[in-house]
Design a protein around this motif. Structure first.
Motif, PDB file in Angstrom:
ATOM      1  N   MET A   2       0.808  -1.216   0.000  1.00 38.75           N
ATOM      2  CA  MET A   2       0.000   0.000   0.000  1.00 38.75           C
ATOM      3  C   MET A   2       0.847   1.275   0.000  1.00 38.75           C
ATOM      4  N   HIS A   3       2.125   1.177   0.400  1.00 35.85           N
ATOM      5  CA  HIS A   3       2.990   2.367   0.441  1.00 35.85           C
ATOM      6  C   HIS A   3       3.830   2.491  -0.830  1.00 35.85           C
ATOM      7  N   ALA A   4       3.566   1.681  -1.848  1.00 37.66           N
ATOM      8  CA  ALA A   4       4.333   1.748  -3.094  1.00 37.66           C
ATOM      9  C   ALA A   4       4.083   3.075  -3.806  1.00 37.66           C
ATOM     10  N   ASP A   5       5.058   3.487  -4.607  1.00 42.06           N
ATOM     11  CA  ASP A   5       4.920   4.737  -5.370  1.00 42.06           C
ATOM     12  C   ASP A   5       3.862   4.622  -6.451  1.00 42.06           C
ATOM     13  N   GLN A   6       3.660   3.388  -6.952  1.00 37.15           N
ATOM     14  CA  GLN A   6       2.691   3.159  -8.019  1.00 37.15           C
ATOM     15  C   GLN A   6       2.117   1.764  -7.862  1.00 37.15           C
ATOM     16  N   ILE A   7       0.813   1.659  -7.956  1.00 35.71           N
ATOM     17  CA  ILE A   7       0.150   0.357  -7.825  1.00 35.71           C
ATOM     18  C   ILE A   7      -0.643   0.090  -9.099  1.00 35.71           C
ATOM     19  N   LEU A   8      -0.407  -1.109  -9.686  1.00 36.15           N
ATOM     20  CA  LEU A   8      -1.176  -1.557 -10.845  1.00 36.15           C
ATOM     21  C   LEU A   8      -2.200  -2.583 -10.374  1.00 36.15           C
ATOM     22  N   GLY A  40      -2.125   3.923  -9.902  1.00 35.46           N
ATOM     23  CA  GLY A  40      -1.995   5.103  -9.043  1.00 35.46           C
ATOM     24  C   GLY A  40      -1.483   4.729  -7.678  1.00 35.46           C
ATOM     25  N   THR A  41      -1.511   5.656  -6.768  1.00 40.14           N
ATOM     26  CA  THR A  41      -1.119   5.384  -5.386  1.00 40.14           C
ATOM     27  C   THR A  41      -2.295   4.755  -4.650  1.00 40.14           C
ATOM     28  N   HIS A  42      -2.032   4.316  -3.444  1.00 36.60           N
ATOM     29  CA  HIS A  42      -3.083   3.694  -2.635  1.00 36.60           C
ATOM     30  C   HIS A  42      -4.262   4.641  -2.444  1.00 36.60           C
ATOM     31  N   VAL A  43      -3.966   5.888  -2.101  1.00 36.91           N
ATOM     32  CA  VAL A  43      -5.024   6.860  -1.840  1.00 36.91           C
ATOM     33  C   VAL A  43      -5.845   7.118  -3.104  1.00 36.91           C
ATOM     34  N   GLU A  44      -5.152   7.273  -4.226  1.00 35.84           N
ATOM     35  CA  GLU A  44      -5.844   7.535  -5.493  1.00 35.84           C
ATOM     36  C   GLU A  44      -6.735   6.369  -5.899  1.00 35.84           C
TER      37      GLU A  44
END
Length: 517
Positions: free
Chosen positions: A474-480, A491-495
């Motif tokens: 969840m703290h990654a710079d980018q999540i696919l 995007g990021t976790h929040v996005e």
């Protein structure tokens, strides 16, 4: 005659020695070539053959060909020479009785041909049965804990007995066929001898043949039929060896679907930049793709996480980066150059891989870690173990770094295997790190400590993490987010919590709304 006998003995010993040298050398070279061919296979070819079959082909099949080569050099060369020579001498001794040979030899050859016609398919089936036994035995040894935990010992014993019985039945069919062959050939041999003596008696009686010539003709007949018997002995081995040779050739002639460029492009600097451009992958003949329209960029110094449901193509995506398989369409670029234009060895040197199944070799911990860097010092090994949160338990082992790991790491827990696998990748000091669900066997505390320790260590590398545990990514710079072969969110976790329903469902299935926010 005594001198001749001694010379024949010496020649036989020399022939046996040289035949052994040639056949053993041949077996060594074939095993090496098969091993080399398998090493070049992509995941597609490995799945096509299967590990048990490849093991059988490089052991039992090579041994069958090796044995027939040795026997052929020692027997098959001398048998025709002896048979033809005896045939010529028999005709010269008495032409009138040569018609016996004209009858006996074709009949014997026909019988052998008919029997071999039945046996060859049985030998093909026999090798398949051996493959099956290897498969069952390999699964039972590897899965012994699961078998016992689910009290399935009797079922597995029955499964092995079925495979073993199938091989027994097939072997008995072959043996029964050969058991018919030898009495028939023995009958032909004895009837031929009786015919020679019977006809020879009449010829001696009317003075057209001497007793010495009769004895000589009988001896030549025995030599001819002995040569035929040698050929029969070879026929016991040739069909099976021929089947084995076909199976070996099938491996050697199979071209890998991952072909290295004949003129590879060498990148100047390894920045670790990875670009996916409209990548699609599907297995040959498959209706639906495993991955479709995948496009993203993973940059140096940033962590890219991949999450998705089971079967969404996460591991396949990593396999494309390492070129275990090749894209069906689109392209993957590393450092601005298409993977297919780069040298495989240079590509693999850039990548530190922690596979989904934390496989360890049956050697010491130090040697396992030095798969990452053969020249790594003990200090570097301990540093990698410390980052991977494995130093404490390795220090507690009797021989520490020199502790021998059993094959596959079965004398370690799942979490310990994963941490040593991570340490092995860290020793390599690669520009790209691929971690395929590498934290799944770790407790939450160890997982958190490991992520904190990894962050500065991998700050200058491109990191791609495949994970099922949301807290790990969840703290990654980018999540696919992958779903049904497609990227449904980036995007990021929040996005993603705001824009991607699939990601939100995965997160809330593991975390409370307060933890997820």
């Amino acid at each position: 005659m005594l001198l001749s006998a001694v010379l024949v003995l010496i020649a036989s010993l020399i022939v046996a020695y040289l035949s052994a040298q040639i056949s053993m050398g041949f077996g060594r070279d074939v095993r090496r070539d098969v091993f080399t061919a398998v090493e070049r296979f992509s995941a597609r070819e490995l799945n096509q053959f299967g590990a048990p079959s490849l093991i059988t082909r490089n052991t039992n099949d090579v041994q069958q060909v090796q044995m027939v080569l040795f026997t052929g050099l020692t027997m098959m060369i001398s048998a025709p020479i002896t048979g033809v020579g005896a045939l010529i001498m028999a005709v010269k001794t008495n032409v009138q009785m040569s018609w016996i040979l004209v009858v006996v030899i074709p009949i014997t050859s026909l019988i052998i041909w008919l029997l071999l016609r039945r046996i060859v398919p049985l030998f093909r089936l026999m090798q398949i049965r051996i493959d099956r036994i290897n498969l069952v035995l390999r699964e039972q040894i590897s899965g012994i804990r699961v078998i016992r935990a689910f009290v399935r010992t009797e079922r597995e014993e029955s499964r092995f007995n079925d495979a073993n019985t199938d091989l027994l039945d097939n072997t008995l069919k072959v043996t029964r066929t050969f058991s018919v062959m030898f009495p028939i050939l023995g009958l032909i041999l004895n009837l031929s001898s009786v015919a020679v003596i019977w006809i020879g008696a009449y010829l001696i009686g009317d003075g057209s043949m001497s007793i010495g010539n009769l004895t000589a003709f009988l001896a030549y007949l025995m030599q001819i039929l002995s040569s035929v018997m040698m050929a029969v002995m070879m026929s016991l081995m040739i069909p099976r060896a021929a089947t084995s040779a076909e199976r070996i050739q099938e491996v050697l002639r199979t071209n890998t679907s991952v072909v290295e460029s004949p003129d590879p492009v060498t990148t100047q600097d390894s920045t670790g930049l990875i670009e996916f451009r409209d990548v699609e992958f599907r297995y040959p003949g498959a209706q639906d793709p495993v991955l479709e329209n995948i496009s993203f960029t993973a940059e140096r110094g940033k962590i890219t996480a991949i999450v998705g449901s089971t079967g969404s193509g996460k591991t396949t995506l990593l396999n494309l980066i390492t070129r275990l398989i090749d894209v069906s369409s689109g392209s993957i670029l590393i450092d601005g150059v298409d993977l297919r234009e780069q040298s495989l060895e240079k590509l693999w040197q850039k990548i530190g891989l922690v596979p989904q199944r934390a496989f360890l070799f049956g050697t010491t911990i130090a040697e396992n870690l030095r798969y990452g860097d053969a020249d790594a010092t003990n200090e570097q090994l301990w540093h990698a173990l410390e980052i991977a949160q494995a130093k404490d338990f390795v220090l507690e082992l009797p021989d520490q770094l020199e502790t021998v790991i059993s094959q596959g790491g079965t004398n370690l827990s799942g979490g310990q295997r994963q941490r040593i696998s991570i340490a092995r990748a860290l020793v390599k000091k690669a520009s790209i790190y691929l971690l395929d669900d590498s934290f799944s066997a770790l407790d939450y505390s160890t997982d958190a400590n490991l992520r904190v320790a990894l962050e500065p260590e991998l700050a200058q590398s491109t990191v791609i993490i495949v994970g099922q545990r949301i807290s790990s990514i969840m703290h990654a710079d980018q999540i696919l987010v992958l779903d049904e072969a497609r990227v449904v969110g980036v995007g990021t976790h929040v996005e993603l919590m705001e824009t991607c329903q699939t990601y939100k469902e995965i997160v809330l299935s593991q975390l409370s709304p307060q933890e997820a926010s």
